[in-house]
Enzyme design. Structure first.
Site, mmCIF file in Angstrom:
data_model
loop_
_atom_site.group_PDB
_atom_site.id
_atom_site.type_symbol
_atom_site.label_atom_id
_atom_site.label_comp_id
_atom_site.label_asym_id
_atom_site.label_seq_id
_atom_site.Cartn_x
_atom_site.Cartn_y
_atom_site.Cartn_z
ATOM 1 N N PRO A 67 -2.507 -3.374 0.052
ATOM 2 C CA PRO A 67 -3.356 -4.471 -0.371
ATOM 3 C C PRO A 67 -2.663 -5.488 -1.284
ATOM 4 C CG PRO A 67 -3.960 -2.434 -1.486
ATOM 5 C CD PRO A 67 -3.005 -2.066 -0.397
ATOM 6 N N ASN A 68 -2.992 -6.726 -1.033
ATOM 7 C CA ASN A 68 -2.554 -7.883 -1.830
ATOM 8 C C ASN A 68 -1.104 -8.290 -1.582
ATOM 9 O OD1 ASN A 68 -5.052 -8.336 -3.305
ATOM 10 N ND2 ASN A 68 -4.619 -6.373 -4.260
ATOM 11 N N ARG A 75 1.476 -14.541 -5.578
ATOM 12 C CA ARG A 75 0.775 -13.617 -6.465
ATOM 13 C C ARG A 75 1.678 -13.182 -7.632
ATOM 14 N NH1 ARG A 75 0.408 -7.280 -5.090
ATOM 15 N NH2 ARG A 75 -0.948 -6.635 -6.773
ATOM 16 N N TYR A 80 6.330 -10.064 -9.354
ATOM 17 C CA TYR A 80 6.699 -9.675 -7.992
ATOM 18 C C TYR A 80 7.735 -10.593 -7.347
ATOM 19 C CZ TYR A 80 2.581 -6.714 -8.532
ATOM 20 O OH TYR A 80 1.676 -5.775 -8.982
ATOM 21 N N ASN A 137 5.177 0.454 0.970
ATOM 22 C CA ASN A 137 4.689 -0.071 -0.301
ATOM 23 C C ASN A 137 3.171 -0.072 -0.204
ATOM 24 O OD1 ASN A 137 3.957 -1.322 -2.631
ATOM 25 N ND2 ASN A 137 5.333 -3.097 -2.407
ATOM 26 N N ALA A 168 -1.675 -0.928 -4.665
ATOM 27 C CA ALA A 168 -2.522 -0.175 -5.604
ATOM 28 C C ALA A 168 -2.977 1.166 -5.032
ATOM 29 C CB ALA A 168 -3.730 -1.018 -6.006
ATOM 30 N N HIS A 227 -1.616 4.547 -6.323
ATOM 31 C CA HIS A 227 -2.125 5.215 -7.524
ATOM 32 C C HIS A 227 -3.479 5.881 -7.301
ATOM 33 C CE1 HIS A 227 1.082 2.717 -8.986
ATOM 34 N NE2 HIS A 227 0.403 1.613 -8.725
ATOM 35 N N ASP A 232 -2.198 12.758 2.190
ATOM 36 C CA ASP A 232 -2.476 13.702 3.284
ATOM 37 C C ASP A 232 -1.846 13.219 4.591
ATOM 38 O OD1 ASP A 232 -3.916 15.338 1.628
ATOM 39 O OD2 ASP A 232 -5.888 14.735 2.367
ATOM 40 N N GLU A 240 9.166 5.495 -0.407
ATOM 41 C CA GLU A 240 8.206 4.699 -1.195
ATOM 42 C C GLU A 240 8.951 3.558 -1.867
ATOM 43 O OE1 GLU A 240 6.321 7.046 -4.229
ATOM 44 O OE2 GLU A 240 5.314 5.311 -5.137
ATOM 45 N N HIS A 282 8.529 -0.133 -4.349
ATOM 46 C CA HIS A 282 7.737 -1.069 -5.141
ATOM 47 C C HIS A 282 8.642 -2.198 -5.599
ATOM 48 C CE1 HIS A 282 4.363 1.655 -5.222
ATOM 49 N NE2 HIS A 282 5.222 2.621 -5.493
ATOM 50 N N LEU A 283 8.082 -3.373 -5.641
ATOM 51 C CA LEU A 283 8.831 -4.521 -6.158
ATOM 52 C C LEU A 283 9.041 -4.378 -7.661
ATOM 53 C CD1 LEU A 283 6.429 -6.452 -4.074
ATOM 54 C CD2 LEU A 283 8.799 -7.185 -3.908
ATOM 55 N N SER A 284 7.968 -4.014 -8.346
ATOM 56 C CA SER A 284 8.028 -3.937 -9.813
ATOM 57 C C SER A 284 8.364 -2.508 -10.251
ATOM 58 C CB SER A 284 6.669 -4.351 -10.403
ATOM 59 O OG SER A 284 5.651 -3.450 -9.990
ATOM 60 N N ARG A 330 4.983 -0.508 -16.628
ATOM 61 C CA ARG A 330 3.732 -1.272 -16.650
ATOM 62 C C ARG A 330 2.581 -0.408 -17.187
ATOM 63 N NH1 ARG A 330 3.007 -4.099 -11.030
ATOM 64 N NH2 ARG A 330 1.347 -5.122 -12.246
ATOM 65 N N ARG A 363 -0.461 2.909 -13.577
ATOM 66 C CA ARG A 363 0.510 2.735 -12.481
ATOM 67 C C ARG A 363 1.629 3.776 -12.533
ATOM 68 N NH1 ARG A 363 -0.897 -2.416 -10.373
ATOM 69 N NH2 ARG A 363 -1.777 -3.704 -12.009
HETATM 70 C C1 DQA Z 1 3.317 -2.656 -6.320
HETATM 71 C C2 DQA Z 1 2.921 -1.983 -7.635
HETATM 72 C C3 DQA Z 1 1.454 -1.584 -7.624
HETATM 73 O O1 DQA Z 1 1.103 -0.986 -8.865
HETATM 74 C C4 DQA Z 1 0.575 -2.801 -7.421
HETATM 75 O O2 DQA Z 1 -0.769 -2.423 -7.325
HETATM 76 C C5 DQA Z 1 0.994 -3.606 -6.237
HETATM 77 C C6 DQA Z 1 2.427 -3.846 -6.012
HETATM 78 C C7 DQA Z 1 4.772 -3.170 -6.364
HETATM 79 O O3 DQA Z 1 5.329 -3.399 -5.283
HETATM 80 O O4 DQA Z 1 5.327 -3.372 -7.426
HETATM 81 O O5 DQA Z 1 0.173 -4.131 -5.509
HETATM 82 O O6 DQA Z 1 3.236 -1.695 -5.282
#
Ligand code: DQA
Length: 151
Positions: free
Chosen positions: A10-11, A18, A23, A74, A77, A80, A87, A98, A100-102, A107, A111
């Site tokens: 998501p997002n 964003r 990011y 990725n 959210a 978490h 599963d 896995e 993540h950008l950040s 943070r 997270r």
């Molecule tokens: C994220 C980190 C997550 O905590 C956050 O909800 C995201 C982006 C990252 O790529 O840093 O949507 O997955």
């Protein structure tokens, strides 16, 4: 390895616009184009997808598992919160990296926990869009057998 799945939660469709201070400026399309060029040069198909819906991600992980193809994930959210994704990864018995950008550990405390990490081959985070390139490089380098997963 015939194909790689890069799945985005998501997002992440809003990447570039964003919270760029967190990011970065790269759009998801730009990341896809870069990874596609690398996959192309290795003769590997790239299935690059994004959804704001948890069930889509679950289905795509299942499908990658059925095809025996690795996943770069990725989950945004859902990382978490999603027992369903954990599963799905357990059931899929395919390699999942896995990303993540950040740096989620630098943070908010909510997270710091990931439902994905215990069932992932490895985790790459904090390098902005480069996290995806590094994950692809790890897959191309072999990145160890899926049997080495702890659960
Ligand atoms: C994220 C980190 C997550 O905590 C956050 O909800 C995201 C982006 C990252 O790529 O840093 O949507 O997955």
């Amino acid at each position: 390895m015939n194909a790689i799945h890069v799945l985005n939660g998501p997002n992440l469709n809003l990447l570039g616009a964003r919270e760029p201070e967190l990011y970065g400026d790269a759009t998801l399309a730009a990341i896809e184009a870069r990874l596609a060029a690398v996959c192309d040069s290795h003769g590997i198909a790239l299935h690059f997808r994004q959804s704001n819906h948890e069930g889509d991600l679950v289905t795509w992980v299942q499908n990658a598992g059925l095809a025996g193809e690795p996943v770069i994930l990725n989950a945004g959210a859902y990382t978490h919160t999603s027992i369903a994704l954990q599963d799905a990864i357990k059931g899929a018995k395919t390699k999942v990296i896995e990303v993540h950008l950040s740096n989620v550990h630098a943070r908010e405390p909510f997270r710091h926990h990931s439902y994905i990490s215990p069932v992932a081959q490895g985790v790459i985070l904090g390098f902005g869009a480069l996290s995806y390139d590094l994950a692809l490089e790890a897959l191309l380098a072999g990145a160890g057998p899926s049997e080495s997963r702890r659960k």
